[in-house]
Design a protein around this motif. Structure first.
Motif, PDB file in Angstrom:
ATOM      1  N   PRO A   6      34.850  38.374  40.932  1.00 39.89           N
ATOM      2  CA  PRO A   6      36.012  37.600  41.408  1.00 39.89           C
ATOM      3  C   PRO A   6      37.218  37.692  40.473  1.00 39.89           C
ATOM      4  O   PRO A   6      38.353  37.776  40.939  1.00 39.89           O
ATOM      5  CB  PRO A   6      35.489  36.166  41.481  1.00 39.89           C
ATOM      6  CG  PRO A   6      34.020  36.292  41.602  1.00 39.89           C
ATOM      7  CD  PRO A   6      33.658  37.536  40.851  1.00 39.89           C
ATOM      8  N   LEU A   7      36.980  37.704  39.177  1.00 41.58           N
ATOM      9  CA  LEU A   7      38.081  37.807  38.221  1.00 41.58           C
ATOM     10  C   LEU A   7      38.777  39.163  38.329  1.00 41.58           C
ATOM     11  O   LEU A   7      40.008  39.240  38.300  1.00 41.58           O
ATOM     12  CB  LEU A   7      37.575  37.572  36.801  1.00 41.58           C
ATOM     13  CG  LEU A   7      38.635  37.549  35.710  1.00 41.58           C
ATOM     14  CD1 LEU A   7      39.632  36.421  35.962  1.00 41.58           C
ATOM     15  CD2 LEU A   7      37.990  37.388  34.351  1.00 41.58           C
ATOM     16  N   VAL A   8      38.009  40.221  38.478  1.00 45.03           N
ATOM     17  CA  VAL A   8      38.579  41.564  38.624  1.00 45.03           C
ATOM     18  C   VAL A   8      39.424  41.632  39.895  1.00 45.03           C
ATOM     19  O   VAL A   8      40.527  42.192  39.892  1.00 45.03           O
ATOM     20  CB  VAL A   8      37.458  42.633  38.652  1.00 45.03           C
ATOM     21  CG1 VAL A   8      37.995  43.983  39.060  1.00 45.03           C
ATOM     22  CG2 VAL A   8      36.781  42.728  37.304  1.00 45.03           C
ATOM     23  N   ILE A   9      38.926  41.035  40.975  1.00 43.49           N
ATOM     24  CA  ILE A   9      39.664  41.044  42.243  1.00 43.49           C
ATOM     25  C   ILE A   9      40.969  40.267  42.107  1.00 43.49           C
ATOM     26  O   ILE A   9      42.034  40.724  42.543  1.00 43.49           O
ATOM     27  CB  ILE A   9      38.789  40.494  43.376  1.00 43.49           C
ATOM     28  CG1 ILE A   9      37.643  41.464  43.671  1.00 43.49           C
ATOM     29  CG2 ILE A   9      39.620  40.245  44.637  1.00 43.49           C
ATOM     30  CD1 ILE A   9      36.587  40.917  44.594  1.00 43.49           C
ATOM     31  N   VAL A  10      40.916  39.088  41.495  1.00 42.22           N
ATOM     32  CA  VAL A  10      42.112  38.252  41.339  1.00 42.22           C
ATOM     33  C   VAL A  10      43.155  38.958  40.469  1.00 42.22           C
ATOM     34  O   VAL A  10      44.339  39.005  40.823  1.00 42.22           O
ATOM     35  CB  VAL A  10      41.747  36.868  40.755  1.00 42.22           C
ATOM     36  CG1 VAL A  10      42.983  36.105  40.321  1.00 42.22           C
ATOM     37  CG2 VAL A  10      40.957  36.071  41.766  1.00 42.22           C
ATOM     38  N   VAL A  11      42.734  39.526  39.356  1.00 43.10           N
ATOM     39  CA  VAL A  11      43.666  40.229  38.469  1.00 43.10           C
ATOM     40  C   VAL A  11      44.264  41.436  39.192  1.00 43.10           C
ATOM     41  O   VAL A  11      45.467  41.700  39.095  1.00 43.10           O
ATOM     42  CB  VAL A  11      42.971  40.648  37.155  1.00 43.10           C
ATOM     43  CG1 VAL A  11      43.853  41.580  36.334  1.00 43.10           C
ATOM     44  CG2 VAL A  11      42.600  39.421  36.347  1.00 43.10           C
ATOM     45  N   ASN A  56      36.794  49.009  37.094  1.00 46.18           N
ATOM     46  CA  ASN A  56      35.848  47.980  36.678  1.00 46.18           C
ATOM     47  C   ASN A  56      35.076  47.441  37.877  1.00 46.18           C
ATOM     48  O   ASN A  56      33.874  47.202  37.796  1.00 46.18           O
ATOM     49  CB  ASN A  56      36.586  46.850  35.962  1.00 46.18           C
ATOM     50  CG  ASN A  56      35.674  46.026  35.095  1.00 46.18           C
ATOM     51  OD1 ASN A  56      34.468  46.207  35.088  1.00 46.18           O
ATOM     52  ND2 ASN A  56      36.251  45.103  34.363  1.00 46.18           N
ATOM     53  N   PHE A  57      35.744  47.258  39.009  1.00 43.55           N
ATOM     54  CA  PHE A  57      35.072  46.770  40.209  1.00 43.55           C
ATOM     55  C   PHE A  57      34.012  47.760  40.678  1.00 43.55           C
ATOM     56  O   PHE A  57      32.902  47.374  41.040  1.00 43.55           O
ATOM     57  CB  PHE A  57      36.085  46.515  41.325  1.00 43.55           C
ATOM     58  CG  PHE A  57      35.464  45.956  42.566  1.00 43.55           C
ATOM     59  CD1 PHE A  57      35.173  44.608  42.651  1.00 43.55           C
ATOM     60  CD2 PHE A  57      35.153  46.776  43.641  1.00 43.55           C
ATOM     61  CE1 PHE A  57      34.592  44.083  43.782  1.00 43.55           C
ATOM     62  CE2 PHE A  57      34.570  46.261  44.772  1.00 43.55           C
ATOM     63  CZ  PHE A  57      34.284  44.905  44.843  1.00 43.55           C
TER      64      PHE A  57
END
Length: 77
Positions: A6-11, A56-57
């Protein structure tokens, strides 16, 4: 250091937003970390952030698939 999905998606979404807004606004000079820089360097920075988020995702997704396959193979035995 691995980040959560979720953090990778948000960033990544925020970086795409910053990039899109910069193209829409089309300033002659942009500001990054309080410093005045060329707008193409600003765009290159955000493109790099998006690329790192996508990479990263993909890595997180591959690791998740590997862990699931390991769990499935262990449960069959």
């Amino acid at each position: 250091m691995q980040l959560s999905k979720p953090l990778v998606i948000v960033v990544g979404i925020l970086a795409l937003g910053a990039l899109g807004y910069n193209f829409y606004e089309d300033p002659k000079v942009s500001y990054l970390f309080g410093k005045e820089i060329n707008d193409w360097l600003y765009r290159a920075f955000w493109i790099l952030i998006v690329a790192l988020c996508v990479y990263n995702f993909i890595q997180l997704d591959k690791n998740t698939l590997k862990n699931k396959s390991k769990k499935n193979s262990k449960s069959k035995h």
